[in-house]
Motif scaffolding. Structure first.
Motif, PDB file in Angstrom:
ATOM      1  N   PRO A   1       0.793  -1.259   0.252  1.00 11.43           N
ATOM      2  CA  PRO A   1      -0.109   0.001  -0.097  1.00 11.43           C
ATOM      3  C   PRO A   1       0.805   1.371   0.035  1.00 11.43           C
ATOM      4  CG  PRO A   1      -0.410  -1.291   1.945  1.00 11.43           C
ATOM      5  CD  PRO A   1       0.832  -2.021   1.305  1.00 11.43           C
ATOM      6  N   SER A   2       0.479   2.222  -0.869  1.00 14.72           N
ATOM      7  CA  SER A   2       1.474   3.421  -0.982  1.00 14.72           C
ATOM      8  C   SER A   2       1.757   4.036   0.305  1.00 14.72           C
ATOM      9  CB  SER A   2       0.835   4.168  -2.132  1.00 14.72           C
ATOM     10  OG  SER A   2      -0.490   4.627  -1.797  1.00 14.72           O
ATOM     11  N   ILE A   3       0.713   4.070   1.074  1.00 14.66           N
ATOM     12  CA  ILE A   3       0.856   4.899   2.244  1.00 14.66           C
ATOM     13  C   ILE A   3       1.871   4.089   3.328  1.00 14.66           C
ATOM     14  CG2 ILE A   3      -0.674   4.004   4.006  1.00 14.66           C
ATOM     15  CD1 ILE A   3      -0.777   7.450   2.533  1.00 14.66           C
ATOM     16  N   ALA A   4       2.005   2.915   3.082  1.00 19.96           N
ATOM     17  CA  ALA A   4       2.977   2.208   4.029  1.00 19.96           C
ATOM     18  C   ALA A   4       4.340   2.602   3.412  1.00 19.96           C
ATOM     19  CB  ALA A   4       3.174   0.725   3.848  1.00 19.96           C
TER      20      ALA A   4
ATOM     21  N   LEU B   1       5.133   5.625   3.742  1.00 12.44           N
ATOM     22  CA  LEU B   1       5.301   6.945   4.211  1.00 12.44           C
ATOM     23  C   LEU B   1       6.388   6.952   5.428  1.00 12.44           C
ATOM     24  CD1 LEU B   1       2.022   9.068   5.078  1.00 12.44           C
ATOM     25  CD2 LEU B   1       4.176   9.134   6.445  1.00 12.44           C
TER      26      LEU B   1
END
Lengths: 254, 255
Positions: free
Chosen positions: A102-105, A107
């Protein structure tokens, strides 16, 4: 058609009026809700002191920069994988191993590597934008009329010209569909990163309004973010219809 | 799988292993500071350490729990609301345009509102995840209901079936491919929003784990968490594909 669009407005207007009346009648005191009239006033206020415009600029800058980088990377790989079946099969495991992250991981990784600011946001947006473009452009290149490729071979076009003169024009309508999808994702990811951690742009603005216990301003930001999302979507749909007409539809829904 | 396919698979794994080896080499030569980039060996060791001490299990369980509850709530509510709107042409003209208007809204923007209403709590996370995950399912259900072969509705009318019977016997089965596709999209949304909520509210889960690891510059633990999140995304989407395949087998046989 006109009657239908009038009917479509009935529900939102009724909800707004009912909410306004209810808030006025009960003298609403809340940290999370505000009557629509106050939200509109807060929105005007945020426009007047230019704060919301600066935030919009920051968010859109990150979103579009990430979108441009992500699309370029996705397109390069998508076309390469579409042309060469060997390459596609060899890279399959690698791509399928990275894609589900997941892209937000990313972050926290971007945070310690790049710190707060535009750069980390752009990296995360770019990562999220690569995949739809890669997958749809790969499919688009594969579905190019084989006779066009035969023409390219007969003309002995060098590979660079083959890509530039035959493949990209033939696959462009479907590539634009992928771009449209990615643009929506770019905005969502940019706002999400700002809400989660990055002190920048619209996401940070709405978090700040919440922490300052200004529900009117918070909801004004929410409305404005919705308007931007809607406008971006409309703009790209119109551009798609103008540029490609029905040609792009064949790529939709797949 | 035939032999050629197996050979390609093996070659593909070899290429992926090659990339891991390059990653190891970059880490060993310290081309990138080890503060940001641990080698795969350190990330693997951190993963094993986390599992044997039980820390990572509980974080993984926390994330899966947030994701599953939010997604299930969104699925039930999304299909129910979608069915109500989709099965009535009056609802479709009055309500569907408002939903289409709300769709491009970045759902994470609802997080501050949810925090204001519910505080930094588990309930806030569930609300946000369910709210985000409901859209693809609800819109897919409405679309699926609208695209039901009209002759089937005529059959229902001539059989004088009740509205409920029409929904359960005709519309839902015929819309199931759309609905399942929507549920699959929502799964990704649910995972992303779980991570965001854990980061923001400090709830027990992988999102909180990776953020804490980053704050403490424990990059090996951080990478272990990210790898685990990638695995979660992969396994859930494979499981969903299998379920889709199973549930839609009757339709494939029909065609």
């Amino acid at each position: 058609m006109r009657a239908n669009s009038a009917k479509a407005l009935v529900l939102p207007l009724a909800v707004l009026v009912a909410f306004e009346v209810w808030a006025r009648a009960t003298h609403l005191q809340s940290d999370s809700l505000a009557p629509p009239s106050e939200i509109v006033m807060a929105l005007f206020g945020a426009f007047a002191d230019l704060s919301i415009l600066a935030a919009t600029r920051d968010t859109l800058f990150s979103a579009f920069a990430g979108l441009a980088i992500g699309t370029a990377i996705g397109l390069a790989f998508g076309i390469a994988f579409g042309i060469s079946d060997t390459l596609d099969r060899l890279m399959e495991v690698t791509v399928e191993a990275i894609r589900p992250i997941p892209s937000i991981a990313l972050l926290p990784i971007a945070l310690i590597a790049l710190g707060f600011g535009h750069r980390m946001e752009i990296v995360i947006v770019a990562f999220a934008c690569v995949w739809p473009v890669l997958i749809l452009s790969r499919a688009a290149v594969r579905s190019i009329e084989p006779r066009l490729m035969e023409v390219a071979r007969a003309l002995r076009l060098p590979p660079a010209q083959r890509v530039w003169k035959i493949i990209i024009p033939a696959a462009l309508p479907r590539i634009f569909v992928a771009f449209r999808l990615s643009a929506g994702i770019a905005l969502i990811v940019a706002v999400t990163v700002e809400i989660a951690i990055n002190p920048l742009g619209l996401g940070a603005g709405i978090m700040l309004a919440q922490q300052a216990l200004r529900p009117d301003l918070m909801l004004a930001y929410l409305v404005w973010i919705g308007v931007i999302g809607y406008a971006l979507n409309i703009l790209l749909v119109v551009a798609q219809n103008r540029l490609f007409g029905r040609a792009a539809l064949s790529g939709d829904g797949q | 799988m035939n032999r050629a396919a197996i050979i390609w698979r093996v070659a593909s794994f070899a290429v992926a292993a090659g990339f891991v080896a390059i990653w190891q080499l970059i880490a060993n030569l310290k081309l990138v500071s080890p503060v940001f980039l641990p080698g795969p060996d350190r990330a693997w060791a951190a993963l094993m350490r986390g599992f044997s001490s039980g820390d990572l299990w509980s974080k993984l369980a926390g994330t899966l729990e947030h994701m599953a509850y939010g997604w299930l709530a969104a699925s039930i509510a999304g299909i129910a609301i979608g069915a109500i709107i989709g099965s009535s042409s009056r609802m479709r003209t009055y309500v569907a345009p408002s939903l289409e208007f709300l769709r491009p809204l970045p759902v994470s923007a609802i997080i501050p509102v949810a925090i204001a209403m519910l505080g930094l709590t588990q309930a806030m996370a569930l609300f946000v995840i369910a709210f985000g995950a409901i859209w693809p399912i609800m819109l897919a259900t409405i679309h699926g209901f609208a695209a039901v072969e009209p002759r089937l509705y005529e059959v229902a009318r001539s059989l004088q079936m009740s509205r409920l019977a029409v929904i359960f016997k005709i519309a839902l089965p015929s819309a199931s491919p759309d609905i399942l596709a929507g549920m699959r999209l929502s799964l990704t949304v649910a995972l992303i929003l779980s991570v965001v909520c854990e980061i923001l509210a400090g709830l027990d889960g992988l999102g909180h784990w990776v953020l804490l690891s980053a704050r403490a510059f424990r990059s090996a633990d951080l990478f272990a968490g990210v790898i685990l999140l990638g695995l979660t995304g992969y396994v859930t989407s494979v499981a969903m594909s299998l379920a889709e395949h199973r549930l839609l087998a009757w339709q494939a046989a029909q065609r």
